[in-house]
Design a protein around this motif. Structure first.
Motif, PDB file in Angstrom:
ATOM      1  N   ARG A  32      62.382  68.774   3.042  1.00 14.39           N
ATOM      2  CA  ARG A  32      63.559  68.227   2.376  1.00 14.39           C
ATOM      3  C   ARG A  32      63.481  66.698   2.359  1.00 14.39           C
ATOM      4  O   ARG A  32      63.205  66.076   3.389  1.00 14.39           O
ATOM      5  CB  ARG A  32      64.821  68.668   3.111  1.00 14.39           C
ATOM      6  N   VAL A  33      63.708  66.124   1.200  1.00 19.51           N
ATOM      7  CA  VAL A  33      63.766  64.670   1.082  1.00 19.51           C
ATOM      8  C   VAL A  33      65.213  64.241   1.303  1.00 19.51           C
ATOM      9  O   VAL A  33      66.120  64.670   0.586  1.00 19.51           O
ATOM     10  CB  VAL A  33      63.267  64.200  -0.304  1.00 19.51           C
ATOM     11  N   GLU A  34      65.440  63.439   2.313  1.00 20.18           N
ATOM     12  CA  GLU A  34      66.791  63.046   2.680  1.00 20.18           C
ATOM     13  C   GLU A  34      67.356  61.999   1.719  1.00 20.18           C
ATOM     14  O   GLU A  34      66.618  61.275   1.050  1.00 20.18           O
ATOM     15  CB  GLU A  34      66.812  62.497   4.105  1.00 20.18           C
ATOM     16  N   GLU A  35      68.693  61.909   1.660  1.00 15.60           N
ATOM     17  CA  GLU A  35      69.355  60.923   0.823  1.00 15.60           C
ATOM     18  C   GLU A  35      68.937  59.514   1.229  1.00 15.60           C
ATOM     19  O   GLU A  35      68.842  59.203   2.409  1.00 15.60           O
ATOM     20  CB  GLU A  35      70.876  61.068   0.932  1.00 15.60           C
ATOM     21  N   LYS A  36      68.666  58.670   0.249  1.00 14.03           N
ATOM     22  CA  LYS A  36      68.248  57.279   0.425  1.00 14.03           C
ATOM     23  C   LYS A  36      66.871  57.135   1.064  1.00 14.03           C
ATOM     24  O   LYS A  36      66.468  56.021   1.430  1.00 14.03           O
ATOM     25  CB  LYS A  36      69.288  56.488   1.236  1.00 14.03           C
ATOM     26  N   GLU A  37      66.151  58.237   1.185  1.00 13.63           N
ATOM     27  CA  GLU A  37      64.799  58.135   1.741  1.00 13.63           C
ATOM     28  C   GLU A  37      63.872  57.407   0.762  1.00 13.63           C
ATOM     29  O   GLU A  37      62.891  56.799   1.154  1.00 13.63           O
ATOM     30  CB  GLU A  37      64.258  59.523   2.069  1.00 13.63           C
ATOM     31  N   SER A  38      64.165  57.513  -0.509  1.00 12.87           N
ATOM     32  CA  SER A  38      63.517  56.734  -1.566  1.00 12.87           C
ATOM     33  C   SER A  38      62.004  56.911  -1.610  1.00 12.87           C
ATOM     34  O   SER A  38      61.253  55.952  -1.590  1.00 12.87           O
ATOM     35  CB  SER A  38      63.889  55.244  -1.456  1.00 12.87           C
ATOM     36  N   VAL A  39      61.565  58.154  -1.678  1.00 14.10           N
ATOM     37  CA  VAL A  39      60.160  58.446  -1.890  1.00 14.10           C
ATOM     38  C   VAL A  39      60.030  59.182  -3.233  1.00 14.10           C
ATOM     39  O   VAL A  39      60.967  59.870  -3.662  1.00 14.10           O
ATOM     40  CB  VAL A  39      59.563  59.305  -0.757  1.00 14.10           C
ATOM     41  N   PRO A  40      58.906  59.056  -3.923  1.00  8.41           N
ATOM     42  CA  PRO A  40      58.749  59.748  -5.206  1.00  8.41           C
ATOM     43  C   PRO A  40      58.877  61.257  -5.032  1.00  8.41           C
ATOM     44  O   PRO A  40      58.419  61.827  -4.042  1.00  8.41           O
ATOM     45  CB  PRO A  40      57.334  59.354  -5.641  1.00  8.41           C
ATOM     46  N   VAL A  41      59.519  61.902  -6.024  1.00  8.03           N
ATOM     47  CA  VAL A  41      59.702  63.346  -5.956  1.00  8.03           C
ATOM     48  C   VAL A  41      58.796  64.095  -6.937  1.00  8.03           C
ATOM     49  O   VAL A  41      58.631  65.306  -6.820  1.00  8.03           O
ATOM     50  CB  VAL A  41      61.178  63.732  -6.207  1.00  8.03           C
ATOM     51  N   ARG A  42      58.230  63.398  -7.909  1.00  5.16           N
ATOM     52  CA  ARG A  42      57.302  64.052  -8.822  1.00  5.16           C
ATOM     53  C   ARG A  42      56.584  62.997  -9.661  1.00  5.16           C
ATOM     54  O   ARG A  42      56.971  61.825  -9.680  1.00  5.16           O
ATOM     55  CB  ARG A  42      58.014  65.029  -9.753  1.00  5.16           C
ATOM     56  N   LEU A  43      55.537  63.435 -10.336  1.00  4.13           N
ATOM     57  CA  LEU A  43      54.870  62.590 -11.312  1.00  4.13           C
ATOM     58  C   LEU A  43      55.733  62.529 -12.564  1.00  4.13           C
ATOM     59  O   LEU A  43      56.133  63.560 -13.093  1.00  4.13           O
ATOM     60  CB  LEU A  43      53.496  63.172 -11.647  1.00  4.13           C
ATOM     61  N   SER A  44      56.053  61.338 -13.041  1.00  2.00           N
ATOM     62  CA  SER A  44      56.869  61.186 -14.239  1.00  2.00           C
ATOM     63  C   SER A  44      56.003  61.234 -15.495  1.00  2.00           C
ATOM     64  O   SER A  44      56.235  62.045 -16.393  1.00  2.00           O
ATOM     65  CB  SER A  44      57.648  59.866 -14.201  1.00  2.00           C
TER      66      SER A  44
END
Length: 214
Positions: free
Chosen positions: A33-45
């Motif tokens: 799980r990516v936490e709120e404000k963790e600010s890491v990329p979630v996918r290739l755009s």
């Protein structure tokens, strides 16, 4: 296929000699799980490719892989310099840029909203990596942008909020990128110039297929 993720695929060369791989039925990788404000990329755009023959490359991807033109960047002095290509309702998953040789232009990674985009951009800057351009917001695609150089000299982008189109009613635009508000709606990025543009030419792709003479 007895490799991690399974599925199947095949490879072929595009008109510029790049190796293109198509994969299907690959098992989705489970992630934490990516936490709120963790600010890491979630996918290739999206990815942008340099081509010495912009229109030929555009026609090839339209004919053989079903891409459609969303918008074009042009200027009175340089003519057409970039085609934004889509394969879904997303404004572009690929763009083609006019360059001196076949190479990568940049790779863009999606962040979850403006706050995480800014936090992620700031984290990369604080880590000491060179910021090339941004933060700002383009007109074509209406997405945010901050461009960096990775440790290997490749240009990478953080972005968010890329435009979703109504494909039944959309008509491609031609934008004059010599107008500052076209490259950056906000006016917050450093001005686009030749030095910034050259950072995205990158090295010649030396793995391209070259057909033997007939």
């Amino acid at each position: 296929m007895k490799t991690p993720g399974g599925g199947y695929g095949f490879r072929f060369f595009d008109v510029d000699g790049r190796t293109v791989e198509v994969s299907a039925d690959v098992r989705a990788r489970r992630h934490r799980r990516v936490e709120e404000k963790e600010s890491v990329p979630v996918r290739l755009s999206h990815v942008v490719l340099n081509s010495p023959d912009l229109d030929r490359t555009r026609a090839w991807y339209e004919r053989h892989l079903g891409f459609a033109l969303s918008d074009t960047l042009s200027s009175p002095h340089m003519g057409e310099v970039m085609h934004f290509m889509r394969i879904s309702s997303q404004h572009h998953s690929m763009a083609l840029a006019k360059g001196p040789h076949t190479s990568l232009h940049h790779v863009s990674f999606e962040m979850r909203g403006i706050d995480e985009y800014m936090r992620g951009s700031g984290r990369v800057m604080r880590a000491g990596f060179r910021k090339v351009w941004g933060p700002g917001r383009h007109v074509a695609g209406d997405n945010t942008f901050t461009y960096f150089l990775d440790p290997h000299g490749n240009t990478v982008e953080y972005t968010t909020e890329l435009e979703e189109l109504d494909e039944d009613t959309w008509h491609p635009h031609v934008y004059d990128f010599s107008q500052p508000e076209v490259t950056d709606q906000w006016g917050t990025a450093n001005p686009m110039n030749e030095l910034i543009a050259k950072e995205s030419f990158n090295d010649i792709d030396r793995s391209c297929f070259v057909a033997p003479p007939v």
